[in-house]
Design a protein around this motif. Structure first.
Motif, mmCIF file in Angstrom:
data_model
loop_
_atom_site.group_PDB
_atom_site.id
_atom_site.type_symbol
_atom_site.label_atom_id
_atom_site.label_comp_id
_atom_site.label_asym_id
_atom_site.label_seq_id
_atom_site.Cartn_x
_atom_site.Cartn_y
_atom_site.Cartn_z
ATOM 1 N N HIS A 188 0.798 -1.225 0.000
ATOM 2 C CA HIS A 188 0.000 0.000 0.000
ATOM 3 C C HIS A 188 0.832 1.277 0.000
ATOM 4 C CE1 HIS A 188 0.689 -0.289 4.365
ATOM 5 N NE2 HIS A 188 0.363 0.979 4.426
ATOM 6 N N ASP A 189 1.996 1.258 0.643
ATOM 7 C CA ASP A 189 2.800 2.482 0.741
ATOM 8 C C ASP A 189 3.999 2.501 -0.210
ATOM 9 O OD1 ASP A 189 1.487 4.162 2.458
ATOM 10 O OD2 ASP A 189 2.467 3.429 4.272
ATOM 11 N N HIS A 215 1.464 9.643 -2.769
ATOM 12 C CA HIS A 215 1.998 8.283 -2.754
ATOM 13 C C HIS A 215 0.960 7.208 -3.117
ATOM 14 C CE1 HIS A 215 0.432 7.982 1.374
ATOM 15 N NE2 HIS A 215 0.528 6.675 1.236
ATOM 16 N N HIS A 241 -6.385 3.856 -0.018
ATOM 17 C CA HIS A 241 -6.133 3.551 1.397
ATOM 18 C C HIS A 241 -6.052 4.785 2.297
ATOM 19 C CE1 HIS A 241 -1.708 4.008 0.628
ATOM 20 N NE2 HIS A 241 -1.670 4.299 1.917
ATOM 21 N N HIS A 242 -6.086 5.991 1.721
ATOM 22 C CA HIS A 242 -6.179 7.193 2.552
ATOM 23 C C HIS A 242 -7.515 7.913 2.390
ATOM 24 C CE1 HIS A 242 -2.362 7.358 4.610
ATOM 25 N NE2 HIS A 242 -1.760 6.949 3.510
ATOM 26 N N ASP A 270 -3.033 -0.521 8.937
ATOM 27 C CA ASP A 270 -2.005 0.490 8.655
ATOM 28 C C ASP A 270 -1.871 1.442 9.844
ATOM 29 O OD1 ASP A 270 -0.453 2.529 7.562
ATOM 30 O OD2 ASP A 270 -1.972 3.234 6.157
#
Ligand SMILES: [Fe+2]
Length: 368
Positions: A188-189, A215, A241-242, A270
């Motif tokens: 994810h990151d 990102h 995911h954010h 996370d």
């Protein structure tokens, strides 16, 4: 960087073009310098009867890899300590599997960073083994490294993947869905590794915050162009995911159940790993504080339904929490007992006590 000319048939995916490539008739730039060569590009070039390409030399890449390795060694100097959430108890998956997973993910990330051919099979194999191991467990222990010599990003990807699978399994997801969930969580990151790459970010203009905000989209691009993740659903999880449950997140401002389901799971995992293992000593929270931080954001940042499953795994006193018992003794929480959120299994002087069975003592307060 040195230039090396190669015939098309010897060129592998991920090779980097060292000069602009012009169309022989119109003199338009067909491909610009720095382009990573993919199979589709090779097929197109073959159709145009272009047979050789100028590439950045392998030697140059090795030097670059060496540079990255050296900078990682520097990080290791700063991070000499391997520190788990709780000492003296097992990790969430067997020790060897956990360390092997960190190593192979680290290697793959380094290969991606320099545009080298990526050995994704080894990560995929370990990923499958980790999911199978977690599926075979009766009681989960949430114990990871909060500091690790490999560096934050690698360890964070692995921890997020393991925790996401635990939550997914609690939500009765099948192995068929747990594997792509774990994959999204693992990567994810990955976009964070490319924030200084002019191919993805306007390095000169963007502020640090602006860069970091990108990102998710960078990760999405990298993972799709290298075909690390092929399924759209899994790629969308990385991209979203954010996002936040109340619609105030990035990049789209999606709300509630419009947010990708894998993303809603992995973002809780996370948060938990980030909060308990930030490199800043001042910001680092204990497992208990991290859980509280997440709980008050139910319905705002996080999906309450997924959060429920997360609490079932962690209990109200997560692994590593130091608690004071009614007899005055201090114990460390190992895991939930499966019989309620407030009666975990704790360890005192190397002895396990299941508070759901031993009714003579109970938790009176949290020490840390
Ligand atoms: Fe992120």
């Amino acid at each position: 960087m040195a230039i090396e000319w190669k015939p098309l048939e010897d060129i592998k995916d991920g090779a980097v073009l060292a000069e602009d490539l012009y169309d022989g008739t119109s003199f338009k730039v067909l491909l610009s310098k720095g382009t990573r060569i993919t199979k589709e590009i090779l097929d197109n070039l073959k159709k145009r009867e272009i047979l050789w390409l100028p590439l950045e030399s392998e030697e140059g890449k090795k030097e670059e890899l060496e540079k990255i390795r050296n900078s990682i060694d520097l990080d290791q100097e700063l991070l000499k300590v391997e520190e788990p959430i709780a000492f003296g108890i097992r990790f969430s998956v067997p020790d060897e599997m956990y360390r092997g997973f960190i190593t192979s993910f680290k290697e793959l990330s380094e290969q991606l960073k320099i545009g080298e051919r990526v050995d994704k099979e080894s990560v995929e194999r370990t990923l499958g083994a980790v999911v199978d191991d977690l599926l075979s467990q009766k009681e989960y222990v949430v114990n990871f490294f909060r500091k690790h010599v490999s560096g934050y990003l690698y360890k964070h990807g692995i921890n997020t993947a393991i925790l996401s699978v635990m939550v997914g399994n609690t939500l009765a997801m099948s192995r068929y869905h747990l594997i792509p969930l774990a994959k999204a969580a693992l990567f994810h990151d990955i976009g964070l590794m490319f924030l200084n790459d002019p191919e993805y970010v306007d390095v000169g203009k963007a502020s640090n915050r602006e860069k970091i905000l990108q990102h998710t989209t960078i990760g999405y691009k990298i993972l799709s162009s290298y075909e690390i993740i092929k399924q759209r659903e899994t790629l969308d999880a990385v991209l979203e995911h954010h996002e936040k449950y109340d619609g105030t997140g990035i990049p789209f401002g999606k709300k509630g159940e419009d947010i990708n389901f894998y993303a809603r799971i992995l973002q809780i995992a996370d948060a938990y790993d980030s909060l308990t293992s930030t490199s800043s000593q001042a910001l680092k929270l204990t497992p208990y504080q991290a859980l509280k931080w997440i709980l008050v954001r139910a319905g705002k940042d996080y999906d309450p339904y997924v959060l429920n499953a997360f609490i079932k795994i962690l209990g109200m006193y997560p692994t590593g929490t130091k608690v004071k018992l009614s007899d005055g003794k201090i114990g460390t929480v190992i895991r939930t007992s499966g019989a309620g959120l407030l009666v975990p299994v704790i360890m005192i002087d190397g002895k396990l006590i299941d508070l759901s069975k031993d009714k003579s003592v109970w938790i009176v307060s949290v020490v840390s």
